[in-house]
Design a protein around this motif. Structure first.
Motif, PDB file in Angstrom:
ATOM      1  N   UNK A 154       0.820  -1.206   0.000  1.00 29.04           N
ATOM      2  CA  UNK A 154       0.000   0.000   0.000  1.00 29.04           C
ATOM      3  C   UNK A 154       0.854   1.257   0.000  1.00 29.04           C
ATOM      4  N   UNK A 155       2.081   1.165   0.496  1.00 29.55           N
ATOM      5  CA  UNK A 155       2.978   2.316   0.561  1.00 29.55           C
ATOM      6  C   UNK A 155       3.732   2.519  -0.740  1.00 29.55           C
ATOM      7  N   UNK A 156       3.879   1.488  -1.507  1.00 32.20           N
ATOM      8  CA  UNK A 156       4.746   1.505  -2.681  1.00 32.20           C
ATOM      9  C   UNK A 156       3.964   0.960  -3.884  1.00 32.20           C
ATOM     10  N   UNK A 157       3.202   1.810  -4.511  1.00 36.62           N
ATOM     11  CA  UNK A 157       2.314   1.384  -5.589  1.00 36.62           C
ATOM     12  C   UNK A 157       2.886   1.738  -6.961  1.00 36.62           C
ATOM     13  N   UNK A 158       4.066   1.247  -7.283  1.00 38.97           N
ATOM     14  CA  UNK A 158       4.710   1.609  -8.541  1.00 38.97           C
ATOM     15  C   UNK A 158       4.005   1.024  -9.759  1.00 38.97           C
ATOM     16  N   UNK A 159       3.368  -0.103  -9.603  1.00 35.92           N
ATOM     17  CA  UNK A 159       2.724  -0.735 -10.750  1.00 35.92           C
ATOM     18  C   UNK A 159       1.405  -0.066 -11.127  1.00 35.92           C
ATOM     19  N   UNK A 160       0.845   0.727 -10.230  1.00 34.12           N
ATOM     20  CA  UNK A 160      -0.451   1.360 -10.481  1.00 34.12           C
ATOM     21  C   UNK A 160      -0.335   2.869 -10.654  1.00 34.12           C
ATOM     22  N   UNK A 161       0.793   3.348 -11.142  1.00 29.80           N
ATOM     23  CA  UNK A 161       0.992   4.783 -11.285  1.00 29.80           C
ATOM     24  C   UNK A 161       1.261   5.133 -12.736  1.00 29.80           C
ATOM     25  N   UNK A 162       1.044   6.390 -13.047  1.00 33.28           N
ATOM     26  CA  UNK A 162       1.352   6.863 -14.395  1.00 33.28           C
ATOM     27  C   UNK A 162       1.679   8.348 -14.331  1.00 33.28           C
ATOM     28  N   UNK A 163       2.437   8.820 -15.298  1.00 34.96           N
ATOM     29  CA  UNK A 163       2.739  10.249 -15.418  1.00 34.96           C
ATOM     30  C   UNK A 163       3.415  10.832 -14.199  1.00 34.96           C
ATOM     31  N   UNK A 164       2.870  11.944 -13.725  1.00 34.08           N
ATOM     32  CA  UNK A 164       3.461  12.668 -12.607  1.00 34.08           C
ATOM     33  C   UNK A 164       3.466  11.857 -11.315  1.00 34.08           C
ATOM     34  N   UNK A 165       2.504  10.972 -11.153  1.00 32.74           N
ATOM     35  CA  UNK A 165       2.438  10.210  -9.906  1.00 32.74           C
ATOM     36  C   UNK A 165       3.565   9.190  -9.801  1.00 32.74           C
ATOM     37  N   UNK A 166       4.199   8.830 -10.905  1.00 32.17           N
ATOM     38  CA  UNK A 166       5.308   7.881 -10.871  1.00 32.17           C
ATOM     39  C   UNK A 166       6.456   8.446 -10.047  1.00 32.17           C
ATOM     40  N   UNK A 167       6.811   9.697 -10.284  1.00 32.24           N
ATOM     41  CA  UNK A 167       7.912  10.313  -9.538  1.00 32.24           C
ATOM     42  C   UNK A 167       7.603  10.365  -8.049  1.00 32.24           C
TER      43      UNK A 167
END
Length: 187
Positions: A34-47
């Motif tokens: 829940x703290x590290x959702x890298x697979x469910x991010x895109x664009x600005x939220x990735x950074x």
């Protein structure tokens, strides 16, 4: 059945990491997923997700370390960062994270960011299998089909030595002490 196989089966039962119960009312007990959702991010939220995940991983959270390693390994070639993937996967692997160990083993098998080593790959894949990755056992079996007998003999000897030391360590523990994390050899 080889010595390594005879040792792996019983160790599978005693080396799995403990499962921690989470209290839904306490937000400090969020799982690393829940703290590290890298697979469910895109664009600005990735950074933003990368920064957060890196913070958790730097604090020793093995799942966050795995997520970062997997993230950098699975990027398209032009964005892939194999040294970062290797770093985070090694850290998570040392804490017994089975899927991190499996990916690390595959990196050694394929020579991704490291010198290819069938022996090292086989050892790491077998450790991942001991720690609960069924896919790692299948990967190790496929790898063994391509290895020379001498390479398999070396890997089996190393695994036997690792498990003998681990069993000695287990036997030396007081009866109420938690089992240590399964060992892993890294280069």
């Amino acid at each position: 059945m080889t010595l390594a196989h005879r040792l792996l089966i019983p160790l599978t039962l005693c080396l799995s990491a403990p499962l921690w119960a989470l209290d839904d009312r306490n937000t400090l007990l969020l799982s690393s997923d829940e703290r590290c959702l890298l697979s469910n991010t895109s664009g600005e939220t990735v950074e933003q997700a990368l920064a957060s995940c890196t913070q958790w991983a730097s604090n020793g959270e093995r799942q966050a370390q795995f997520e970062l390693g997997q993230f950098w390994l699975k990027q398209p070639l032009e964005r892939q960062d194999l040294p970062q993937a290797l770093h985070w996967l090694e850290l998570a692997s040392l804490q017994g994270q089975a899927e991190a160990q499996r990916l690390l083993g595959l990196m050694y098998w394929q020579g991704q960011g490291v010198e290819p080593s069938s022996v090292q790959a086989y050892i790491i894949l077998k450790m991942a299998a001991v720690n609960g990755s069924d896919q790692a056992m299948d990967d190790a079996d496929r790898l063994a089909e391509h290895m020379q007998r001498s390479e398999l003999a070396i890997a089996t000897q190393v695994l036997g030595d690792i498990f003998r030391r681990y069993l000695d360590e287990l036997q030396a523990l007081p009866s109420n002490a938690p089992a240590p994390i399964a060992p892993l050899i890294t280069p």
